[in-house]
Design a protein around this motif. Sequence first.
Motif, PDB file in Angstrom:
ATOM      1  N   ARG A 285      -7.101   1.738   4.904  1.00 35.87           N
ATOM      2  CA  ARG A 285      -6.882   1.215   3.559  1.00 35.87           C
ATOM      3  C   ARG A 285      -6.624  -0.298   3.592  1.00 35.87           C
ATOM      4  NH1 ARG A 285      -8.311   0.185  -1.222  1.00 35.87           N
ATOM      5  NH2 ARG A 285      -6.651  -0.727  -2.453  1.00 35.87           N
TER       6      ARG A 285
ATOM      7  N   ASP B 173     -11.154   3.755  -1.319  1.00 37.56           N
ATOM      8  CA  ASP B 173     -10.846   3.171  -2.623  1.00 37.56           C
ATOM      9  C   ASP B 173      -9.457   3.603  -3.073  1.00 37.56           C
ATOM     10  OD1 ASP B 173     -11.009   5.743  -3.796  1.00 37.56           O
ATOM     11  OD2 ASP B 173     -13.136   5.483  -4.267  1.00 37.56           O
ATOM     12  N   ILE B 174      -9.025   3.014  -4.175  1.00 37.04           N
ATOM     13  CA  ILE B 174      -7.655   3.221  -4.645  1.00 37.04           C
ATOM     14  C   ILE B 174      -7.385   4.682  -4.962  1.00 37.04           C
ATOM     15  CG2 ILE B 174      -6.110   2.747  -6.583  1.00 37.04           C
ATOM     16  CD1 ILE B 174      -7.213  -0.090  -6.647  1.00 37.04           C
TER      17      ILE B 174
ATOM     18  N   GLU C 193      -5.043  -6.943  -7.628  1.00 39.59           N
ATOM     19  CA  GLU C 193      -5.510  -5.747  -6.918  1.00 39.59           C
ATOM     20  C   GLU C 193      -4.341  -4.855  -6.511  1.00 39.59           C
ATOM     21  OE1 GLU C 193      -8.866  -4.728  -5.981  1.00 39.59           O
ATOM     22  OE2 GLU C 193      -9.092  -6.047  -7.728  1.00 39.59           O
TER      23      GLU C 193
ATOM     24  N   SER D  57      -4.582   7.013  -3.079  1.00 36.82           N
ATOM     25  CA  SER D  57      -3.433   7.604  -3.772  1.00 36.82           C
ATOM     26  C   SER D  57      -3.360   9.109  -3.512  1.00 36.82           C
ATOM     27  CB  SER D  57      -3.496   7.308  -5.271  1.00 36.82           C
ATOM     28  OG  SER D  57      -4.622   7.927  -5.873  1.00 36.82           O
TER      29      SER D  57
ATOM     30  N   GLN E 294      -3.572  -1.082  -7.867  1.00 38.03           N
ATOM     31  CA  GLN E 294      -3.339   0.063  -6.986  1.00 38.03           C
ATOM     32  C   GLN E 294      -2.090   0.828  -7.427  1.00 38.03           C
ATOM     33  OE1 GLN E 294      -3.887   0.503  -2.376  1.00 38.03           O
ATOM     34  NE2 GLN E 294      -2.021  -0.654  -2.723  1.00 38.03           N
TER      35      GLN E 294
ATOM     36  N   HIS F 193       0.790  -1.228   0.000  1.00 32.56           N
ATOM     37  CA  HIS F 193       0.000   0.000   0.000  1.00 32.56           C
ATOM     38  C   HIS F 193       0.824   1.281   0.000  1.00 32.56           C
ATOM     39  CE1 HIS F 193      -3.379  -2.589   0.445  1.00 32.56           C
ATOM     40  NE2 HIS F 193      -3.041  -2.980   1.648  1.00 32.56           N
TER      41      HIS F 193
END
Length: 267
Positions: free
Chosen positions: A220, A183-184, A239, A188, A243, A3
Amino acid sequence: TNHLCFPLVYALGGLDIRQPIGGEFAFSPRLCKFWLDQTWNDMIRQYGIDIFMSLHALFNDFKVCETGLGRKVHKASAPKLGQMFEEVVYSLFSILVSYKSKWLRQWPRQNNDSCHPSESRQVLRSGLEALEEAQQLTIDIARLKDDCRREFESYHDVVKRYLSPYAYEQINEMVAMDYYSIDIMLWSQIVYSFVYTFDGASEETKRDIVNALKPLYFARSITFDYTTYRYSVPFAEREVRGQAKAFLSQKPYLLGLFLIEQNHPVL
């Protein structure tokens, strides 16, 4: 890794290095000497060492490759706070902003190319070509939620200070409802805004920024677990890669923050 380190290396470093803090390294005497000539601190000497080695190598055009060594069976743990999180993230952010001139140079370009490529460059890979089945791990979602709430309560004011009003309201409501859905794209932007704020901050503020990121990182992680825990390892890997690609696609958001600060003529 999944992440923070991998997506930031993928997007800002421009290389598809899947395990930038994997723990096993082979290196040349020339690269070793280069590392020794860099500025070291207590965080780099501890858990920050892996990302220190990876980032300095890739930003200084050393040849980099990855080798598949097979399944790593070890005493794994849920995402850690404390010393490990603080030292890795502090080192990650510090080194990234020290090389910002390299990834800021990508905008504006002097030709018609996009300022953000659709893919990062592949590194040479050898050894195993496919992932082996990972060791079986259990995830304690209830404990992760408890940790997230505790950290959010501890650093609530700091989180509010460094997040945009929209992002803060989203996180505040998630904690209140005990249901997490970062969510991604939101993730970010949160990470990029923290990287931007970290640059030029005082030492005390930098530590506040790292601490403020802790509950958001947990949120997250919980969101990711909701999505992947029922499915196979290859699905989870897709996934993670999705990301990283999202971080790359959102790179103009970070570049824009710096360009606005500099009153760049492109704007």
